[in-house]
Design an enzyme around this catalytic site. Structure first.
Site, mmCIF file in Angstrom:
data_model
loop_
_atom_site.group_PDB
_atom_site.id
_atom_site.type_symbol
_atom_site.label_atom_id
_atom_site.label_comp_id
_atom_site.label_asym_id
_atom_site.label_seq_id
_atom_site.Cartn_x
_atom_site.Cartn_y
_atom_site.Cartn_z
ATOM 1 N N HIS A 20 1.046 -1.382 0.109
ATOM 2 C CA HIS A 20 0.257 -0.261 0.481
ATOM 3 C C HIS A 20 0.771 1.509 -0.196
ATOM 4 O O HIS A 20 0.968 2.248 -0.892
ATOM 5 C CB HIS A 20 -0.780 -0.185 0.876
ATOM 6 N N LYS A 44 -15.700 -6.714 5.719
ATOM 7 C CA LYS A 44 -14.625 -8.077 5.601
ATOM 8 C C LYS A 44 -13.994 -8.397 7.208
ATOM 9 O O LYS A 44 -14.643 -6.225 8.119
ATOM 10 C CB LYS A 44 -12.381 -7.521 5.155
ATOM 11 N N ARG A 94 -2.153 -6.045 -8.532
ATOM 12 C CA ARG A 94 -1.026 -6.811 -8.219
ATOM 13 C C ARG A 94 -0.593 -7.661 -9.489
ATOM 14 O O ARG A 94 0.191 -7.699 -9.621
ATOM 15 C CB ARG A 94 -0.715 -7.702 -6.723
HETATM 16 N N1 COA Z 1 -0.211 -3.780 -1.684
HETATM 17 C C1 COA Z 1 -0.268 -5.178 -1.305
HETATM 18 N N2 COA Z 1 -1.934 -5.590 -0.325
HETATM 19 C C2 COA Z 1 -2.506 -5.187 -1.252
HETATM 20 C C3 COA Z 1 -2.487 -3.806 -2.329
HETATM 21 C C4 COA Z 1 -1.065 -3.677 -2.668
HETATM 22 N N3 COA Z 1 -0.474 -2.866 -3.298
HETATM 23 N N4 COA Z 1 -3.783 -3.763 -2.797
HETATM 24 C C5 COA Z 1 -4.864 -4.215 -2.152
HETATM 25 N N5 COA Z 1 -3.810 -5.428 -1.236
HETATM 26 C C6 COA Z 1 -4.368 -5.806 -0.736
HETATM 27 C C7 COA Z 1 -5.359 -5.159 0.493
HETATM 28 O O1 COA Z 1 -4.399 -6.004 1.472
HETATM 29 C C8 COA Z 1 -6.149 -6.774 0.345
HETATM 30 O O2 COA Z 1 -5.831 -7.588 1.230
HETATM 31 P P1 COA Z 1 -7.272 -8.190 2.010
HETATM 32 O O3 COA Z 1 -7.727 -9.213 0.894
HETATM 33 O O4 COA Z 1 -6.043 -9.763 2.670
HETATM 34 O O5 COA Z 1 -7.080 -8.091 2.869
HETATM 35 C C9 COA Z 1 -6.776 -6.710 -0.644
HETATM 36 O O6 COA Z 1 -5.260 -6.357 -1.468
HETATM 37 C C10 COA Z 1 -7.987 -6.163 -1.436
HETATM 38 O O7 COA Z 1 -7.785 -5.055 -0.501
HETATM 39 P P2 COA Z 1 -8.167 -3.541 -0.645
HETATM 40 O O8 COA Z 1 -7.055 -2.850 -1.366
HETATM 41 O O9 COA Z 1 -8.196 -2.814 0.349
HETATM 42 O O10 COA Z 1 -9.712 -3.240 -1.451
HETATM 43 P P3 COA Z 1 -11.144 -4.256 -0.617
HETATM 44 O O11 COA Z 1 -11.390 -4.530 -1.545
HETATM 45 O O12 COA Z 1 -10.435 -4.225 0.858
HETATM 46 O O13 COA Z 1 -11.750 -3.186 -0.649
HETATM 47 C C11 COA Z 1 -12.959 -1.203 -1.784
HETATM 48 C C12 COA Z 1 -12.392 -1.985 -1.944
HETATM 49 C C13 COA Z 1 -12.746 -0.617 0.063
HETATM 50 C C14 COA Z 1 -12.284 0.484 -2.069
HETATM 51 C C15 COA Z 1 -14.473 -0.764 -2.037
HETATM 52 O O14 COA Z 1 -14.833 -2.912 -0.858
HETATM 53 C C16 COA Z 1 -15.495 -0.066 -1.828
HETATM 54 O O15 COA Z 1 -15.427 1.103 -2.351
HETATM 55 N N6 COA Z 1 -16.023 0.053 -0.236
HETATM 56 C C17 COA Z 1 -17.261 1.327 -0.322
HETATM 57 C C18 COA Z 1 -18.454 0.098 -0.589
HETATM 58 C C19 COA Z 1 -18.730 1.383 -2.125
HETATM 59 O O16 COA Z 1 -18.469 1.924 -2.893
HETATM 60 N N7 COA Z 1 -19.089 0.121 -3.012
HETATM 61 C C20 COA Z 1 -19.318 -0.739 -4.403
HETATM 62 C C21 COA Z 1 -17.815 -0.375 -4.917
HETATM 63 S S1 COA Z 1 -17.987 -1.987 -6.657
#
Ligand code: COA
Length: 165
Positions: A20, A44, A94
């Site tokens: 991140h 989550k 990634r």
């Molecule tokens: N390096 C390391 N890890 C990374 C990364 C990076 N560059 N990019 C993503 N990840 C990992 C995260 O750690 C996470 O791991 P985990 O699943 O083990 O926790 C995973 O990849 C994806 O997570 P993240 O990037 O935090 O995204 P998310 O999928 O958890 O969250 C939101 C996505 C919050 C942006 C999305 O759910 C959202 O917008 N929610 C609000 C409601 C909404 O608007 N919904 C409609 C959207 S279509």
């Protein structure tokens, strides 16, 4: 659509990893302001509270070319992005396996708001295998996570899992 100086990097950040941080640092070389936005309701089961995730991110951010601030939001990401008068969502890619989920999110977000674009940064190779879940699992079983997370996060994870043992 006006041009945006502010980009929103949204995620769960439970906890922030070096992957991140890589995206945050690189976003700040392209945009004047980066807002790291923690989704409070990402569906989550989180290990860290939103407040603690916020302070871990603040403690991990080093000096960056642009300004970086940390916030959290409830509800839809596009509504949050509009509320701070930005037009840009940043995400990290990634591996090919991220593509399907990311494309789905970008398309839905664009349907929800035509004015908002999603911009992707390809994660550095050294961070391409890291995820928050992997880091938590390694920390739980005493694996070495020193190259995967910033020092403050490593210390906090060690404390949390010591308490839980
Ligand atoms: N390096 C390391 N890890 C990374 C990364 C990076 N560059 N990019 C993503 N990840 C990992 C995260 O750690 C996470 O791991 P985990 O699943 O083990 O926790 C995973 O990849 C994806 O997570 P993240 O990037 O935090 O995204 P998310 O999928 O958890 O969250 C939101 C996505 C919050 C942006 C999305 O759910 C959202 O917008 N929610 C609000 C409601 C909404 O608007 N919904 C409609 C959207 S279509």
């Amino acid at each position: 659509m006006g041009k945006s100086k502010t980009a929103v990097y949204a995620g769960t950040f439970d906890p922030i990893t070096n992957g991140h941080l890589d995206i945050i640092e690189r976003t700040s070389t392209v945009f004047d302001d980066v807002v790291v936005a923690i989704a409070e309701q990402s569906g989550k089961q989180a290990l860290f509270s939103v407040e603690e995730r916020k302070s871990l991110i603040q403690g991990a951010i080093k000096s960056t070319p642009g300004s970086v601030r940390v916030d959290s939001f409830k509800g839809l990401l596009v509504d949050y992005v509009k509320s701070i008068e930005s037009h840009v969502i940043v995400r990290g890619l990634r591996a090919v396996s991220d593509y399907e989920y990311e494309a789905q999110m970008a398309i839905i977000n664009r349907q929800l708001s035509r004015d908002i674009e999603t911009v992707y940064f390809v994660t550095s190779q050294r961070c391409s295998f890291i995820s928050s879940s992997i880091v938590k699992e390694l920390a739980r079983f005493g694996g070495d996570i020193s190259g995967m997370v910033p020092a403050n996060v490593g210390l906090r994870l060690a404390e949390v899992f010591k308490e839980k043992r």
